[in-house]
Design a protein around this motif. Structure first.
Motif, PDB file in Angstrom:
ATOM      1  N   HIS A   1      -8.984  38.538  11.319  1.00 16.35           N
ATOM      2  CA  HIS A   1      -8.530  39.225  10.107  1.00 16.35           C
ATOM      3  C   HIS A   1      -9.658  40.044   9.490  1.00 16.35           C
ATOM      4  CE1 HIS A   1      -6.190  39.971   6.517  1.00 16.35           C
ATOM      5  NE2 HIS A   1      -7.213  39.550   5.786  1.00 16.35           N
ATOM      6  N   ARG A   2     -10.861  39.463   9.459  1.00 20.29           N
ATOM      7  CA  ARG A   2     -12.021  40.161   8.898  1.00 20.29           C
ATOM      8  C   ARG A   2     -12.341  41.437   9.686  1.00 20.29           C
ATOM      9  NH1 ARG A   2     -15.972  36.053   8.142  1.00 20.29           N
ATOM     10  NH2 ARG A   2     -16.556  36.312  10.310  1.00 20.29           N
ATOM     11  N   GLU A   3     -12.121  41.394  11.002  1.00 17.40           N
ATOM     12  CA  GLU A   3     -12.360  42.574  11.843  1.00 17.40           C
ATOM     13  C   GLU A   3     -11.168  43.537  11.860  1.00 17.40           C
ATOM     14  OE1 GLU A   3     -15.219  43.436  13.428  1.00 17.40           O
ATOM     15  OE2 GLU A   3     -16.131  41.707  12.412  1.00 17.40           O
ATOM     16  N   GLY A   4     -10.070  43.150  11.205  1.00 12.96           N
ATOM     17  CA  GLY A   4      -8.900  44.023  11.119  1.00 12.96           C
ATOM     18  C   GLY A   4      -7.934  43.900  12.291  1.00 12.96           C
ATOM     19  N   TYR A   5      -7.970  42.769  13.020  1.00 14.59           N
ATOM     20  CA  TYR A   5      -7.084  42.565  14.163  1.00 14.59           C
ATOM     21  C   TYR A   5      -6.030  41.515  13.837  1.00 14.59           C
ATOM     22  CZ  TYR A   5     -10.933  44.873  16.573  1.00 14.59           C
ATOM     23  OH  TYR A   5     -11.922  45.750  16.950  1.00 14.59           O
ATOM     24  N   PRO A   6      -4.817  41.688  14.386  1.00 16.70           N
ATOM     25  CA  PRO A   6      -3.737  40.732  14.103  1.00 16.70           C
ATOM     26  C   PRO A   6      -3.698  39.546  15.083  1.00 16.70           C
ATOM     27  CG  PRO A   6      -2.844  42.592  15.292  1.00 16.70           C
ATOM     28  CD  PRO A   6      -4.302  42.885  15.067  1.00 16.70           C
ATOM     29  N   LEU A   7      -4.795  39.218  15.718  1.00 17.61           N
ATOM     30  CA  LEU A   7      -4.839  38.116  16.679  1.00 17.61           C
ATOM     31  C   LEU A   7      -4.365  36.830  16.009  1.00 17.61           C
ATOM     32  CD1 LEU A   7      -5.701  37.093  19.500  1.00 17.61           C
ATOM     33  CD2 LEU A   7      -7.950  36.634  18.511  1.00 17.61           C
ATOM     34  N   LEU A   8      -3.416  36.149  16.658  1.00 14.32           N
ATOM     35  CA  LEU A   8      -2.865  34.908  16.115  1.00 14.32           C
ATOM     36  C   LEU A   8      -3.285  33.745  17.003  1.00 14.32           C
ATOM     37  CD1 LEU A   8      -1.044  33.344  14.164  1.00 14.32           C
ATOM     38  CD2 LEU A   8       0.878  33.877  15.681  1.00 14.32           C
ATOM     39  N   THR A   9      -3.816  32.716  16.384  1.00 15.34           N
ATOM     40  CA  THR A   9      -4.226  31.499  17.080  1.00 15.34           C
ATOM     41  C   THR A   9      -3.611  30.321  16.352  1.00 15.34           C
ATOM     42  OG1 THR A   9      -6.319  32.560  17.629  1.00 15.34           O
ATOM     43  CG2 THR A   9      -6.213  30.183  17.887  1.00 15.34           C
ATOM     44  N   GLN A  10      -2.947  29.437  17.113  1.00 14.98           N
ATOM     45  CA  GLN A  10      -2.313  28.247  16.552  1.00 14.98           C
ATOM     46  C   GLN A  10      -2.643  27.049  17.429  1.00 14.98           C
ATOM     47  OE1 GLN A  10       1.862  29.303  16.418  1.00 14.98           O
ATOM     48  NE2 GLN A  10       1.651  30.169  14.369  1.00 14.98           N
ATOM     49  N   ILE A  11      -2.272  25.853  16.944  1.00 13.85           N
ATOM     50  CA  ILE A  11      -2.464  24.669  17.773  1.00 13.85           C
ATOM     51  C   ILE A  11      -1.114  24.087  18.154  1.00 13.85           C
ATOM     52  CG2 ILE A  11      -4.699  24.175  16.713  1.00 13.85           C
ATOM     53  CD1 ILE A  11      -3.365  21.764  15.334  1.00 13.85           C
ATOM     54  N   GLU A  12      -1.071  23.440  19.324  1.00  7.36           N
ATOM     55  CA  GLU A  12       0.129  22.782  19.821  1.00  7.36           C
ATOM     56  C   GLU A  12      -0.279  21.431  20.415  1.00  7.36           C
ATOM     57  OE1 GLU A  12       1.871  25.293  22.811  1.00  7.36           O
ATOM     58  OE2 GLU A  12       2.324  26.897  21.396  1.00  7.36           O
ATOM     59  N   PRO A  13       0.568  20.422  20.276  1.00 11.71           N
ATOM     60  CA  PRO A  13       0.243  19.147  20.922  1.00 11.71           C
ATOM     61  C   PRO A  13       0.088  19.338  22.426  1.00 11.71           C
ATOM     62  CG  PRO A  13       2.096  18.876  19.436  1.00 11.71           C
ATOM     63  CD  PRO A  13       1.817  20.346  19.529  1.00 11.71           C
TER      64      PRO A  13
END
Length: 135
Positions: free
Chosen positions: A119-131
């Motif tokens: 977000h700080r770099e202006g990118y919409p990269l999404l990272t989440q966790i999954e079991p």
């Protein structure tokens, strides 16, 4: 003389809670003043379960540069350059990929940090966790 002293010595017993501290065993007294030694009890070590593991999953988008994803994989997840490129291509080709597998609190922290950096770099990269079901 030494054998006689050693044979009369009481054995030193250690408490499993404090393995380096000897415990002075109490003995039950009978009403007539005689002492009866207490029976030893075997205590099994408690079983410690492994914590549930979570996969940190990165999702593909059309705007985040591949170089940035490789940089994140190297800096935050300690991948080698070859491993980071392989994971990045998996993310690109399969719409998502696993960056690493950790206990829940560590996985959450890493996902939040990556999302913040992107977000700080202006990118919409999404990272989440999954079991993650372990092998």
């Amino acid at each position: 003389m030494m054998k006689q002293i050693l044979s009369q010595a009481k054995p030193v017993v250690f408490d499993w809670h404090f393995p380096n501290v000897p415990v002075h065993r109490a003995q039950d007294s009978d009403p007539d003043g005689e002492t009866t030694p207490q029976a030893d009890v075997m205590v099994e070590e408690p079983e410690v379960a492994k914590p549930p593991m979570y996969a940190v999953v990165m999702y593909n988008d059309n705007y985040t540069p591949m170089e940035f994803v490789v940089y994140i994989l190297q800096s935050e997840f300690r991948h080698s350059i070859d491993s980071a490129v392989e994971v990045m291509l998996t993310i690109h080709n399969n719409s998502k990929g696993i960056a690493g597998i950790y206990p829940k609190d560590i996985a959450e922290t890493k996902a939040k940090k990556v999302n913040s950096l992107a977000h700080r770099e202006g990118y919409p990269l999404l990272t989440q966790i999954e079991p993650h079901q372990g092998e």
